[in-house]
Scaffold this motif. Structure first.
Motif, PDB file in Angstrom:
ATOM      1  N   VAL A  71       0.875  -1.177   0.000  1.00  0.00           N
ATOM      2  CA  VAL A  71       0.000   0.000   0.000  1.00  0.00           C
ATOM      3  C   VAL A  71       0.907   1.219   0.000  1.00  0.00           C
ATOM      4  O   VAL A  71       1.764   1.357   0.884  1.00  0.00           O
ATOM      5  CB  VAL A  71      -0.910   0.022   1.248  1.00  0.00           C
ATOM      6  N   ASP A  72       0.770   2.053  -0.993  1.00  0.00           N
ATOM      7  CA  ASP A  72       1.633   3.236  -1.076  1.00  0.00           C
ATOM      8  C   ASP A  72       0.825   4.392  -1.657  1.00  0.00           C
ATOM      9  O   ASP A  72      -0.061   4.194  -2.490  1.00  0.00           O
ATOM     10  CB  ASP A  72       2.866   2.960  -1.937  1.00  0.00           C
ATOM     11  N   ALA A  73       1.156   5.596  -1.199  1.00  0.00           N
ATOM     12  CA  ALA A  73       0.432   6.778  -1.664  1.00  0.00           C
ATOM     13  C   ALA A  73       0.839   7.173  -3.088  1.00  0.00           C
ATOM     14  O   ALA A  73       0.104   7.894  -3.763  1.00  0.00           O
ATOM     15  CB  ALA A  73       0.712   7.936  -0.705  1.00  0.00           C
ATOM     16  N   SER A  74       1.987   6.704  -3.553  1.00  0.00           N
ATOM     17  CA  SER A  74       2.539   7.201  -4.824  1.00  0.00           C
ATOM     18  C   SER A  74       2.249   6.255  -5.993  1.00  0.00           C
ATOM     19  O   SER A  74       2.758   5.121  -6.023  1.00  0.00           O
ATOM     20  CB  SER A  74       4.053   7.371  -4.672  1.00  0.00           C
ATOM     21  N   PRO A  75       1.491   6.708  -6.996  1.00  0.00           N
ATOM     22  CA  PRO A  75       1.260   5.866  -8.166  1.00  0.00           C
ATOM     23  C   PRO A  75       2.544   5.564  -8.923  1.00  0.00           C
ATOM     24  O   PRO A  75       2.708   4.464  -9.476  1.00  0.00           O
ATOM     25  CB  PRO A  75       0.302   6.691  -9.045  1.00  0.00           C
ATOM     26  N   ASP A  76       3.490   6.500  -8.937  1.00  0.00           N
ATOM     27  CA  ASP A  76       4.753   6.260  -9.645  1.00  0.00           C
ATOM     28  C   ASP A  76       5.539   5.123  -8.988  1.00  0.00           C
ATOM     29  O   ASP A  76       6.096   4.255  -9.664  1.00  0.00           O
ATOM     30  CB  ASP A  76       5.622   7.525  -9.650  1.00  0.00           C
ATOM     31  N   ALA A  77       5.591   5.170  -7.640  1.00  0.00           N
ATOM     32  CA  ALA A  77       6.303   4.098  -6.924  1.00  0.00           C
ATOM     33  C   ALA A  77       5.635   2.758  -7.213  1.00  0.00           C
ATOM     34  O   ALA A  77       6.314   1.750  -7.455  1.00  0.00           O
ATOM     35  CB  ALA A  77       6.311   4.391  -5.423  1.00  0.00           C
ATOM     36  N   LEU A  78       4.315   2.737  -7.223  1.00  0.00           N
ATOM     37  CA  LEU A  78       3.602   1.471  -7.444  1.00  0.00           C
ATOM     38  C   LEU A  78       3.823   0.962  -8.873  1.00  0.00           C
ATOM     39  O   LEU A  78       3.912  -0.250  -9.093  1.00  0.00           O
ATOM     40  CB  LEU A  78       2.118   1.646  -7.147  1.00  0.00           C
ATOM     41  N   ALA A  79       3.930   1.883  -9.822  1.00  0.00           N
ATOM     42  CA  ALA A  79       4.190   1.460 -11.201  1.00  0.00           C
ATOM     43  C   ALA A  79       5.572   0.806 -11.288  1.00  0.00           C
ATOM     44  O   ALA A  79       5.757  -0.233 -11.938  1.00  0.00           O
ATOM     45  CB  ALA A  79       4.099   2.655 -12.149  1.00  0.00           C
ATOM     46  N   ALA A  80       6.550   1.408 -10.594  1.00  0.00           N
ATOM     47  CA  ALA A  80       7.905   0.827 -10.591  1.00  0.00           C
ATOM     48  C   ALA A  80       7.901  -0.526  -9.887  1.00  0.00           C
ATOM     49  O   ALA A  80       8.561  -1.477 -10.327  1.00  0.00           O
ATOM     50  CB  ALA A  80       8.875   1.784  -9.906  1.00  0.00           C
ATOM     51  N   LEU A  81       7.133  -0.625  -8.804  1.00  0.00           N
ATOM     52  CA  LEU A  81       7.000  -1.906  -8.092  1.00  0.00           C
ATOM     53  C   LEU A  81       6.434  -2.979  -9.019  1.00  0.00           C
ATOM     54  O   LEU A  81       6.940  -4.108  -9.063  1.00  0.00           O
ATOM     55  CB  LEU A  81       6.058  -1.716  -6.888  1.00  0.00           C
ATOM     56  N   THR A  82       5.400  -2.625  -9.750  1.00  0.00           N
ATOM     57  CA  THR A  82       4.736  -3.603 -10.628  1.00  0.00           C
ATOM     58  C   THR A  82       5.702  -4.094 -11.700  1.00  0.00           C
ATOM     59  O   THR A  82       5.769  -5.291 -11.994  1.00  0.00           O
ATOM     60  CB  THR A  82       3.477  -2.952 -11.246  1.00  0.00           C
ATOM     61  N   ARG A  83       6.492  -3.165 -12.262  1.00  0.00           N
ATOM     62  CA  ARG A  83       7.494  -3.552 -13.267  1.00  0.00           C
ATOM     63  C   ARG A  83       8.543  -4.483 -12.644  1.00  0.00           C
ATOM     64  O   ARG A  83       8.900  -5.500 -13.211  1.00  0.00           O
ATOM     65  CB  ARG A  83       8.209  -2.309 -13.818  1.00  0.00           C
ATOM     66  N   ARG A  84       8.989  -4.097 -11.451  1.00  0.00           N
ATOM     67  CA  ARG A  84      10.039  -4.880 -10.795  1.00  0.00           C
ATOM     68  C   ARG A  84       9.547  -6.299 -10.474  1.00  0.00           C
ATOM     69  O   ARG A  84      10.267  -7.282 -10.640  1.00  0.00           O
ATOM     70  CB  ARG A  84      10.401  -4.142  -9.504  1.00  0.00           C
ATOM     71  N   ALA A  85       8.284  -6.379 -10.019  1.00  0.00           N
ATOM     72  CA  ALA A  85       7.718  -7.701  -9.691  1.00  0.00           C
ATOM     73  C   ALA A  85       7.598  -8.546 -10.961  1.00  0.00           C
ATOM     74  O   ALA A  85       7.881  -9.751 -10.938  1.00  0.00           O
ATOM     75  CB  ALA A  85       6.359  -7.525  -9.019  1.00  0.00           C
TER      76      ALA A  85
END
Ligand SMILES: C[S@@+](CC[C@H](N)C(=O)[O-])C[C@H]1O[C@@H](n2cnc3c(N)ncnc32)[C@H](O)[C@@H]1O
Length: 258
Positions: A71-85
């Protein structure tokens, strides 16, 4: 099921081997987490990473076979997380949710989480108490919390050693350990303050370690030239006051009573 082992090869569920680099920033935290994962060996844990950012912890935990929600407030961070996963082949075990740490109740089923991470978040949220309460509410009884916060003493020393004595004085005097409106952090913690925050939320604090006791104080030539020796020394000092209390970050490992 293998635990992430930053000190050596990490076995993913599929048997793919990888070598993770030990750093002063992560080694002590992984050592604590690994002990908990070893304690629960063979179980697929439900992990929640609040403010998990780009997945520096979430992805290795998923690689070890656990189900991780970030759970994170930042859509950019979550997009990077999704790519990394996806790149790590663990997209199916990583869920990214955009949201606020203190509104977890609406995002995560209460009392369903085995391990909650909240790293470098409590110093930036509006009010840490409801976030801490939300972490506890998400945990099953007996579940564990890994909380990393900025250390106050290290920040005072760093400002003073850089010649900013006025800022060091403001930071030392401020009840929240912030240097004022231009400070990027709203608060910093001593070990006792941080433990009190978690205890008041209903957690039993089991361990406190310092993270980066020395790393930020050393000349780059020393830190870069002797990385393994530095990690070893960080690990040796992490649990020992007064070294622990001078660390740039404090890591608290706590548990919701069963
Ligand atoms: C310093 S980063 C830490 C990221 C990660 N936990 C780590 O240790 O590498 C702080 C993260 O917290 C997130 N964040 C800040 N305030 C938040 C809030 N109120 N609720 C959820 N996430 C938050 C930011 O978007 C950012 O990704």
């Amino acid at each position: 099921m293998a635990s992430p082992d930053p000190g050596g090869p990490v076995t993913r569920l599929g048997g793919v081997e990888q070598t993770r680099t030990l750093t002063p920033r992560t080694a002590v935290v992984w050592a604590v987490l690994r002990a908990e994962l070893d304690r629960r060996a063979g179980e697929q844990l439900t992990v929640l990473d609040v403010g998990g950012g780009t997945g520096g912890f979430a992805v290795p935990l998923a690689e070890a076979g656990h189900r991780v929600t970030v759970v994170d407030a930042s859509p950019d961070a979550l997009a990077a997380l999704t790519r990394r996963a996806a790149e790590a082949g663990v997209a199916a075990r990583v869920r990214a949710i955009q949201g606020d740490g203190d509104a977890l109740a609406g995002l995560v089923e209460p009392a369903t989480v085995d391990l909650v991470l909240c790293h470098s978040v409590l110093e930036v949220v509006d009010d840490p108490a409801p976030v801490a309460a939300a972490l506890v509410a998400a945990l099953r009884p007996g579940g564990a919390a890994s909380v990393l916060v900025a250390g106050r003493a290290a920040a005072v020393l760093a400002r003073a050693m850089n010649g900013h004595l006025d800022v060091a004085a403001a930071l030392a005097a401020d009840p929240n350990g912030s240097a004022g409106p231009r400070d990027t952090l709203r608060r910093r913690y001593d070990a006792d303050d941080a433990a009190a925050l978690l205890t008041a939320a209903g957690l039993a604090v089991e361990e406190i370690h310092g993270v980066r006791v020395l790393a930020d104080l050393l000349p780059a030539a020393v830190a870069d030239g002797q990385p393994a020796a530095l990690v070893e020394l960080e690990r040796a000092l992490a649990a020992r006051p007064p070294y622990r209390d001078l660390a740039a970050q404090l890591h608290l490992f706590a548990r919701r009573p069963a």
